[in-house]
Design a protein around this motif. Structure first.
Motif, PDB file in Angstrom:
ATOM      1  N   UNK A   1     -47.702 115.795  59.206  1.00  0.00           N
ATOM      2  CA  UNK A   1     -48.331 116.858  58.407  1.00  0.00           C
ATOM      3  C   UNK A   1     -47.854 118.251  58.812  1.00  0.00           C
ATOM      4  N   UNK A   2     -47.761 118.513  60.119  1.00  0.00           N
ATOM      5  CA  UNK A   2     -47.384 119.869  60.551  1.00  0.00           C
ATOM      6  C   UNK A   2     -45.977 120.224  60.101  1.00  0.00           C
TER       7      UNK A   2
ATOM      8  N   UNK B   1     -45.943 120.699  56.322  1.00  0.00           N
ATOM      9  CA  UNK B   1     -46.560 121.977  55.945  1.00  0.00           C
ATOM     10  C   UNK B   1     -45.590 123.130  56.219  1.00  0.00           C
ATOM     11  N   UNK B   2     -44.933 123.083  57.376  1.00  0.00           N
ATOM     12  CA  UNK B   2     -43.943 124.113  57.723  1.00  0.00           C
ATOM     13  C   UNK B   2     -42.766 124.071  56.748  1.00  0.00           C
TER      14      UNK B   2
ATOM     15  N   UNK C   1     -42.935 123.211  53.576  1.00  0.00           N
ATOM     16  CA  UNK C   1     -43.413 123.871  52.344  1.00  0.00           C
ATOM     17  C   UNK C   1     -43.361 125.394  52.510  1.00  0.00           C
ATOM     18  N   UNK C   2     -43.803 125.882  53.680  1.00  0.00           N
ATOM     19  CA  UNK C   2     -43.800 127.321  53.942  1.00  0.00           C
ATOM     20  C   UNK C   2     -42.390 127.898  53.828  1.00  0.00           C
ATOM     21  N   UNK C   3     -41.418 127.138  54.313  1.00  0.00           N
ATOM     22  CA  UNK C   3     -40.046 127.642  54.359  1.00  0.00           C
ATOM     23  C   UNK C   3     -39.311 127.466  53.038  1.00  0.00           C
TER      24      UNK C   3
ATOM     25  N   UNK D   1     -41.276 123.779  46.959  1.00  0.00           N
ATOM     26  CA  UNK D   1     -42.521 123.133  47.406  1.00  0.00           C
ATOM     27  C   UNK D   1     -43.671 124.133  47.413  1.00  0.00           C
ATOM     28  N   UNK D   2     -44.074 124.624  46.226  1.00  0.00           N
ATOM     29  CA  UNK D   2     -45.177 125.597  46.197  1.00  0.00           C
ATOM     30  C   UNK D   2     -46.509 124.900  46.465  1.00  0.00           C
TER      31      UNK D   2
ATOM     32  N   UNK E   1     -34.655 123.614  56.925  1.00  0.00           N
ATOM     33  CA  UNK E   1     -35.167 122.485  57.700  1.00  0.00           C
ATOM     34  C   UNK E   1     -36.485 122.818  58.404  1.00  0.00           C
ATOM     35  N   UNK E   2     -37.326 121.807  58.586  1.00  0.00           N
ATOM     36  CA  UNK E   2     -38.521 121.921  59.434  1.00  0.00           C
ATOM     37  C   UNK E   2     -38.714 120.593  60.140  1.00  0.00           C
ATOM     38  N   UNK E   3     -38.475 120.571  61.440  1.00  0.00           N
ATOM     39  CA  UNK E   3     -38.595 119.313  62.175  1.00  0.00           C
ATOM     40  C   UNK E   3     -37.695 118.253  61.550  1.00  0.00           C
TER      41      UNK E   3
ATOM     42  N   UNK F   1     -51.070 124.398  66.586  1.00  0.00           N
ATOM     43  CA  UNK F   1     -50.125 124.979  65.622  1.00  0.00           C
ATOM     44  C   UNK F   1     -50.418 124.540  64.183  1.00  0.00           C
ATOM     45  N   UNK F   2     -50.709 123.251  63.979  1.00  0.00           N
ATOM     46  CA  UNK F   2     -50.912 122.773  62.610  1.00  0.00           C
ATOM     47  C   UNK F   2     -52.129 123.435  61.970  1.00  0.00           C
TER      48      UNK F   2
ATOM     49  N   UNK G   1     -51.348 127.113  61.292  1.00  0.00           N
ATOM     50  CA  UNK G   1     -50.449 127.262  60.130  1.00  0.00           C
ATOM     51  C   UNK G   1     -51.237 127.068  58.836  1.00  0.00           C
TER      52      UNK G   1
ATOM     53  N   UNK H   1     -51.971 129.643  55.667  1.00  0.00           N
ATOM     54  CA  UNK H   1     -51.782 129.254  54.270  1.00  0.00           C
ATOM     55  C   UNK H   1     -53.012 129.585  53.434  1.00  0.00           C
TER      56      UNK H   1
ATOM     57  N   UNK I   1     -48.061 134.992  56.947  1.00  0.00           N
ATOM     58  CA  UNK I   1     -47.102 134.421  57.895  1.00  0.00           C
ATOM     59  C   UNK I   1     -45.671 134.678  57.434  1.00  0.00           C
TER      60      UNK I   1
ATOM     61  N   UNK J   1     -42.727 133.816  59.715  1.00  0.00           N
ATOM     62  CA  UNK J   1     -41.849 132.773  60.245  1.00  0.00           C
ATOM     63  C   UNK J   1     -42.520 132.124  61.451  1.00  0.00           C
ATOM     64  N   UNK J   2     -41.998 130.949  61.827  1.00  0.00           N
ATOM     65  CA  UNK J   2     -42.536 130.125  62.914  1.00  0.00           C
ATOM     66  C   UNK J   2     -41.360 129.602  63.716  1.00  0.00           C
TER      67      UNK J   2
ATOM     68  N   UNK K   1     -39.607 126.555  65.917  1.00  0.00           N
ATOM     69  CA  UNK K   1     -39.817 125.134  66.184  1.00  0.00           C
ATOM     70  C   UNK K   1     -40.521 125.047  67.541  1.00  0.00           C
TER      71      UNK K   1
END
Lengths: 261, 261
Positions: free
Chosen positions: A44-45, A48-49, A51-53, A58-59, A152-154, B44-45, B48, B52, B60, B62-63, B65
């Motif tokens: 999930x984390x 979610x990240x 989507x943010x990026x 991915x709105x 990318x996110x993770x 963090x999750x 974040x 949102x 937010x 940026x984050x 990794x």
């Protein structure tokens, strides 16, 4: 019941009781319909990240708390285990089952994400007399895998998928003005014009959906597409992932005008 | 070096080498400066998700990794362990230390968040000849704890803190038009006018910062404020939390005009 003028809660109750199993296009007019992605909490984390990026692809509209069935803002009384007409169940990245409810699959460690869809901005384009060709032609929108990488996110990464609607350049500029105000529904286009510039080799052969006619004097206009989050998730081959079946959207309690800013 | 015209990377290098320890206001003109919140990954999750759900308080940007020191978009070559002039270290919700670097505290399980700040939209207001009273008066902006609840996410919840700038109603409307386009820097106001309507008892006694003069014919205009994410985090009393010290912001590689949409 008149499905077009019914409230979202009324439609969801019919779907929950298996009294209504059909595409949701046109139902609960004026309310936002959403793409659904359900994943185990361990993803999930990073998702979610992701989507943010990647807000144009991915709105994200809302997220359940872990193991919960409703959405704080978009569906406080909804039950994501039953309120979608048809679900696709994927195991290790493979579509293994199609279901009308997922009560026995949605354990205490699952998280549901709802993501804006193009229905919302298409209504705004039609209101502005901008053509939406695949609706005129009565079939699904053409979609293409591009060479535009997502951020990318993770574990989540991969190419951006876009949807395409042809129109005149003047209409494309007006459509850009309009859709920039619908950031919860993919926002402004990702590209206008030459398909090769974003890695599309043959505009007449979409990767998903069906091709549409591009008339003389028209340019193709490309928007971020809800297929991107699904395909990026499937790349990861999660042990379990559940989505809506194409066209069987989750109907939220929030009006399309609330996305307008 | 002219700090106003220097590049963000040049300023950050001076800060990293402890050659520059002062408030960052006015440095690297035109580039976004950001609030910093650093937390162990276990939070963090939910944090974040909190950002949102509360975009006006917690825009937010940026984050990192997990365990990484740089920001993919806003500072690919930055090092969040050294590139802020002064850090506040909190343990169990209590400010225990002020530092110039946090190298030994930033372990493999830490995550850094950068959050938009009001400097960005204040520059746009000044460009539009809208008064920013606390800048005229040469001190910090007045901030107030309101009765507007934030949208909860997991353990994170609490009231919204706002900043206030007085102006005429015509200017307030123009300021709303302008700041709605700066969603990465708190966006449009949360409230205009009567302080009591959002639970502020005495406008002359801010909870943080310093009071400003409100002239005849002016209304107070309230925006979401970067104190909200900090106070919401401190409520949770995390075993370790690190922030920038007030005024010692993180200078990003992204221009303010990129936030304009």
């Amino acid at each position: 019941m008149n499905l077009q003028s019914a409230l979202p809660s009324e439609i969801r109750a019919l779907i929950r009781d298996n009294k209504l199993i059909q595409h949701t296009s046109g139902m609960a007019k004026g309310y936002i319909q959403a793409n659904v992605v359900i994943l185990p909490n361990k993803y999930a984390y990073d998702f979610l990240k992701f989507c943010y990026r990647n807000p144009k692809s991915c709105p994200l509209l809302d997220i359940t708390e872990v193991g919960e069935h409703s959405f704080p803002k978009y569906g406080p009384d909804a039950d994501i285990r039953t309120d979608v007409g048809e679900y696709y169940v994927y195991r290790d990245g493979v579509h293994v089952e199609t279901r009308h409810d997922i009560k026995d699959l949605y354990g205490k460690d699952m998280v549901a994400f709802i993501i804006g869809c193009s229905f919302t901005f298409e209504h705004a384009l039609l209101d502005a007399d901008i053509p939406v060709r695949h609706i005129e032609e009565g079939h699904n929108v053409p979609m293409y895998i591009t060479n535009i990488p997502t951020e990318q996110s993770g574990v989540f990464h991969g190419p951006t998928t876009v949807s395409m609607r042809p129109m005149s350049m003047a209409q494309a500029i007006r459509a850009t003005e309009i859709t920039t105000h619908f950031k919860g529904a993919h926002g402004a286009p990702l590209h206008i014009g030459d398909p090769a510039a974003i890695g599309i080799k043959d505009i007449s052969k979409p990767d998903f959906g069906e091709a549409v006619e591009i008339r003389d004097g028209e340019v193709p206009v490309f928007w971020g597409c809800g297929v991107t989050p699904q395909s990026v998730c499937l790349n990861v081959k999660p042990e379990l992932m559940i989505t809506h079946a194409p066209g069987y959207m989750f109907i939220t309690d929030i009006k399309e005008s609330e996305l307008l800013y």
